[in-house]
Design an enzyme around this catalytic site. Structure first.
Site, PDB file in Angstrom:
ATOM      1  N   ASP A 108       0.521  -1.186   0.143  1.00  0.00           N
ATOM      2  CA  ASP A 108       0.060  -0.023   0.034  1.00  0.00           C
ATOM      3  C   ASP A 108       0.821   1.277   0.058  1.00  0.00           C
ATOM      4  O   ASP A 108       1.763   1.342  -1.019  1.00  0.00           O
ATOM      5  CB  ASP A 108      -0.885   0.171   1.188  1.00  0.00           C
ATOM      6  N   HIS A 156      -6.898  -6.424  -1.718  1.00  0.00           N
ATOM      7  CA  HIS A 156      -5.688  -5.355  -1.486  1.00  0.00           C
ATOM      8  C   HIS A 156      -4.798  -5.776  -0.334  1.00  0.00           C
ATOM      9  O   HIS A 156      -3.608  -5.321  -0.560  1.00  0.00           O
ATOM     10  CB  HIS A 156      -6.414  -4.121  -1.230  1.00  0.00           C
TER      11      HIS A 156
END
Length: 322
Positions: free
Chosen positions: A103, A301
């Site tokens: 991320d 994610h």
């Protein structure tokens, strides 16, 4: 194998909390987390890499957890974060490390390799591919792309607005955000991140699960909730608010490429890739040392938390080949 060790170090003026595992003389692997996470997002990687003989270091990044959170919005550019990682190595007496990011930790890892190749001998990134510097600032690119739609990155830009919503609903936000961006809900492009009028809020865009996703236990959610109920989200949100400043300051590296050995891992349901069509091809063109691109079916994610077994195996194979 030694138990994980918590400690604080002075990283060139920033007090950084970090967790270490593995032998103190082992090759160093530095793990950089993203939003809204902490060192804890690497809980599955710390013991696995340590057992293989690596000295694994997982800091709370600037603005997170028990690490200092400067009050100034402009104190969260990528130059600050790369400087923090160099400062961590200096404080630990380490000359070189392999840097791993997820991320927001992904650009930290990429930029650490790009700007300080003397300190970072290889790079592994989860979820967010490297791309050449855009012709316009980040927010301008996004505004052109989304038009009149609400978009989370732009919603996060105004200091005070997003934190007022999220700080008042910590557990609800975390549960919905973790679930909505994972690989478990019905497939929906950019679920939780975009759509609807610009007057929208973060929470109204999130799916709330009846039960937690299979990769996130109640204990995990309790840990994250307690951290953010104590600190609030302002530090992490300030990373988004410095994207344009980083773009402006990074002009000198326009023509530079990352030459070190590189690994890229992402879920096939990674929303960041949905936002960046063609990003994988650009990655292959612009990272000469890219050794492997691993796509994980059904993964969203939260790569290292959703698929720890596959991620650990890929990291260990990559590290063994350096």
């Amino acid at each position: 194998m030694t138990e994980p060790r918590h400690r604080f170090v002075d990283a060139k003026g920033l007090r950084v909390h970090l967790v270490e595992a593995g032998p103190e003389k082992g090759p160093v692997v530095l793990l950089c987390h993203g939003f809204p996470e902490s060192w804890y997002s690497w809980r599955h990687q710390l013991p696995a890499l340590a057992a293989a003989g690596y000295r694994v270091v997982a800091p709370d990044m600037r603005g997170y957890g028990q690490t200092d959170a400067p009050a100034e919005v402009h104190a969260y550019t990528q130059f600050h974060h790369v400087g923090d990682m160099v400062g961590v190595l200096d404080a630990l007496g380490v000359d070189k490390a392999v840097v791993v990011g997820h991320d927001w930790g992904s650009p930290v890892a990429w930029n650490s390799a790009l700007w300080r190749p003397d300190r970072f001998r290889a790079v592994a990134v989860l979820g967010v591919p490297w791309a050449p510097r855009a012709p316009l600032p980040t927010t301008k690119v996004l505004e052109q792309a989304v038009g009149d739609q609400w978009f989370y990155f732009l919603y996060f830009q105004r200091p005070g607005k997003a934190e007022a919503e999220l700080d008042a609903n910590v557990r609800t936000f975390l549960r919905g955000f973790f679930y909505s961006l994972s690989g478990e809900p019905p497939l929906q492009v950019l679920r939780g991140l975009a759509g609807g009028p610009k007057s929208g809020t973060m929470l109204e865009h999130l799916l709330q699960p009846d039960v937690l996703p299979s990769w996130l236990t109640q204990e995990d959610l309790d840990f994250y909730t307690a951290e953010y109920e104590r600190t609030g989200f302002r530090g992490g949100l300030n990373w988004y608010r410095c994207a344009d400043a980083t773009w402006e300051l990074s002009r000198a590296w326009d023509d530079r490429r990352i030459e070190q050995p590189a690994l890229f891992i992402a879920g096939e349901r990674e929303p960041v890739l949905a936002m960046q069509p063609g990003a994988l091809e650009l990655l292959r063109q612009n990272i000469p040392g890219l050794r492997r691109t691993l796509m994980l079916p059904g993964c969203g994610h939260w790569t290292q938390q959703e698929r720890p077994v596959e991620v650990n195996a890929a990291l260990l194979e990559f590290l063994a080949g350096l």
